[in-house]
Design an enzyme around this catalytic site. Sequence first.
Site, mmCIF file in Angstrom:
data_model
loop_
_atom_site.group_PDB
_atom_site.id
_atom_site.type_symbol
_atom_site.label_atom_id
_atom_site.label_comp_id
_atom_site.label_asym_id
_atom_site.label_seq_id
_atom_site.Cartn_x
_atom_site.Cartn_y
_atom_site.Cartn_z
ATOM 1 N N TYR A 32 12.677 -36.649 34.325
ATOM 2 C CA TYR A 32 13.425 -37.702 33.640
ATOM 3 C C TYR A 32 14.904 -37.356 33.537
ATOM 4 O O TYR A 32 15.304 -36.224 33.816
ATOM 5 C CB TYR A 32 12.837 -37.953 32.242
ATOM 6 C CG TYR A 32 13.199 -36.892 31.219
ATOM 7 C CD1 TYR A 32 12.617 -35.639 31.236
ATOM 8 C CD2 TYR A 32 14.164 -37.156 30.237
ATOM 9 C CE1 TYR A 32 12.961 -34.678 30.306
ATOM 10 C CE2 TYR A 32 14.517 -36.196 29.299
ATOM 11 C CZ TYR A 32 13.907 -34.956 29.339
ATOM 12 O OH TYR A 32 14.260 -34.002 28.426
ATOM 13 N N ARG A 51 20.801 -34.534 39.593
ATOM 14 C CA ARG A 51 19.809 -33.634 38.952
ATOM 15 C C ARG A 51 18.416 -34.268 38.967
ATOM 16 O O ARG A 51 17.414 -33.563 39.104
ATOM 17 C CB ARG A 51 20.251 -33.313 37.519
ATOM 18 C CG ARG A 51 19.368 -32.265 36.866
ATOM 19 C CD ARG A 51 19.894 -31.801 35.535
ATOM 20 N NE ARG A 51 19.898 -32.867 34.536
ATOM 21 C CZ ARG A 51 20.422 -32.751 33.322
ATOM 22 N NH1 ARG A 51 21.001 -31.633 32.946
ATOM 23 N NH2 ARG A 51 20.389 -33.754 32.470
ATOM 24 N N ARG A 99 -7.892 -39.094 37.637
ATOM 25 C CA ARG A 99 -7.431 -37.817 37.106
ATOM 26 C C ARG A 99 -7.965 -36.627 37.906
ATOM 27 O O ARG A 99 -9.178 -36.471 38.063
ATOM 28 C CB ARG A 99 -7.860 -37.689 35.633
ATOM 29 C CG ARG A 99 -7.239 -36.483 34.942
ATOM 30 C CD ARG A 99 -7.628 -36.426 33.465
ATOM 31 N NE ARG A 99 -6.959 -35.307 32.819
ATOM 32 C CZ ARG A 99 -7.344 -34.038 32.918
ATOM 33 N NH1 ARG A 99 -8.412 -33.736 33.625
ATOM 34 N NH2 ARG A 99 -6.671 -33.082 32.319
ATOM 35 N N HIS A 101 -6.285 -32.484 38.967
ATOM 36 C CA HIS A 101 -5.098 -31.624 38.962
ATOM 37 C C HIS A 101 -4.392 -31.614 40.318
ATOM 38 O O HIS A 101 -3.178 -31.494 40.406
ATOM 39 C CB HIS A 101 -5.480 -30.180 38.586
ATOM 40 C CG HIS A 101 -5.765 -29.999 37.132
ATOM 41 N ND1 HIS A 101 -6.608 -30.826 36.424
ATOM 42 C CD2 HIS A 101 -5.328 -29.073 36.244
ATOM 43 C CE1 HIS A 101 -6.666 -30.435 35.164
ATOM 44 N NE2 HIS A 101 -5.895 -29.359 35.023
ATOM 45 N N LYS A 146 14.036 -30.761 34.839
ATOM 46 C CA LYS A 146 13.997 -31.661 33.675
ATOM 47 C C LYS A 146 12.668 -32.420 33.728
ATOM 48 O O LYS A 146 12.604 -33.593 34.098
ATOM 49 C CB LYS A 146 15.213 -32.600 33.681
ATOM 50 C CG LYS A 146 15.538 -33.149 32.281
ATOM 51 C CD LYS A 146 16.927 -33.711 32.224
ATOM 52 C CE LYS A 146 17.219 -34.516 30.963
ATOM 53 N NZ LYS A 146 17.179 -33.785 29.699
ATOM 54 N N GLU A 178 18.900 -21.344 25.278
ATOM 55 C CA GLU A 178 19.562 -22.632 25.016
ATOM 56 C C GLU A 178 18.948 -23.242 23.773
ATOM 57 O O GLU A 178 18.108 -22.633 23.121
ATOM 58 C CB GLU A 178 19.421 -23.554 26.230
ATOM 59 C CG GLU A 178 17.984 -23.861 26.595
ATOM 60 C CD GLU A 178 17.836 -24.768 27.820
ATOM 61 O OE1 GLU A 178 18.783 -25.494 28.162
ATOM 62 O OE2 GLU A 178 16.744 -24.750 28.413
ATOM 63 N N LEU A 202 18.080 -25.395 31.288
ATOM 64 C CA LEU A 202 18.462 -26.606 32.004
ATOM 65 C C LEU A 202 19.979 -26.576 32.164
ATOM 66 O O LEU A 202 20.702 -26.378 31.178
ATOM 67 C CB LEU A 202 18.062 -27.854 31.203
ATOM 68 C CG LEU A 202 18.379 -29.150 31.934
ATOM 69 C CD1 LEU A 202 17.370 -29.393 33.060
ATOM 70 C CD2 LEU A 202 18.382 -30.330 30.977
#
Length: 286
Positions: A32, A51, A99, A101, A146, A178, A202
Amino acid sequence: MVKVIVNDKIMDRSEAAIDIEDRGYQFGDGVYEVIRVYDGVLFTGDEHLERFYSSAEKIKINVPFQKEELFDLMNQLIQENKVKDGSVYMQLTRGASPRNHVFPGKDTTPVLTAYTKEVARPVESLENGVAAMVADDIRWLRCDIKSLNLLPNLLAKQAATEQGCYEAILHRDGLVTEGSSSNAYIVVDGKIKTHPATNLILNGITRQVLIRLCEQNNIPFFEEAFTLEDLRNADEIFVTSTTSEVMPVVKLDGKEIGNGKPGELTRKLQVLFVEEFESVKKAHSM
Ligand SMILES: Cc1ncc(COP(=O)(O)O)c(C=O)c1O
């Protein structure tokens, strides 16, 4: 009616629907971005989109759009929603499939969603500074991505909020990485330090803007990790993010930093940062 984006379409929010087997929903399998909008103009949109693509590539999701298309879509959304000062949230998941993995096959297409909101600049906090606490960095080893997986960040932010703090500043074995949703900096003897842009943080877009502004203004800036002790004894502390801008931290774990007021260098960076987005706004209106 407020509009949102689902894939390549702008629609009323009430019409938007996501499959319950979307892998973003089930696994946090996606990436995101949050991009600031000042006076209807995207700030550092290019850097954020860059990014976004880089995060997607790192987790092997192909963004099914050209950068220009995404840029246009986001700008259309801002216009349709008449956003003045706010943000665009955009995310891309690996798509919806039963679903499992293991990644789905090529017939599963990534799902893009985006929405906007009005966000006022946090002027009172920017002026007076905020409190922070220190917390263990319990995240994975790819914090450079991110990704939608934010559980450790949420736990840290919640702990901070419960302590009456704005932010949790994280550390790994005594080295500061951070904030839970920001980059963290100290000022010692007129020099700024922040953790280098490795897999442990990040690489914030605000961080990148700040580094450039420091270079342009001959302000000593070092991408060097520092310890909790350095943090506690710093002359100034601040954190940066898209919505927090350059946020002074005036209290850490209940103790005042410096004289308990935003530091001189932090103030200078705030001024430079405001000049930066004001000049982007101005360039856009000409
Ligand atoms: C963990 C983390 N670090 C740093 C940042 C700051 O990044 P940016 O300046 O791009 O908003 C964020 C922003 O949300 C974040 O979540």
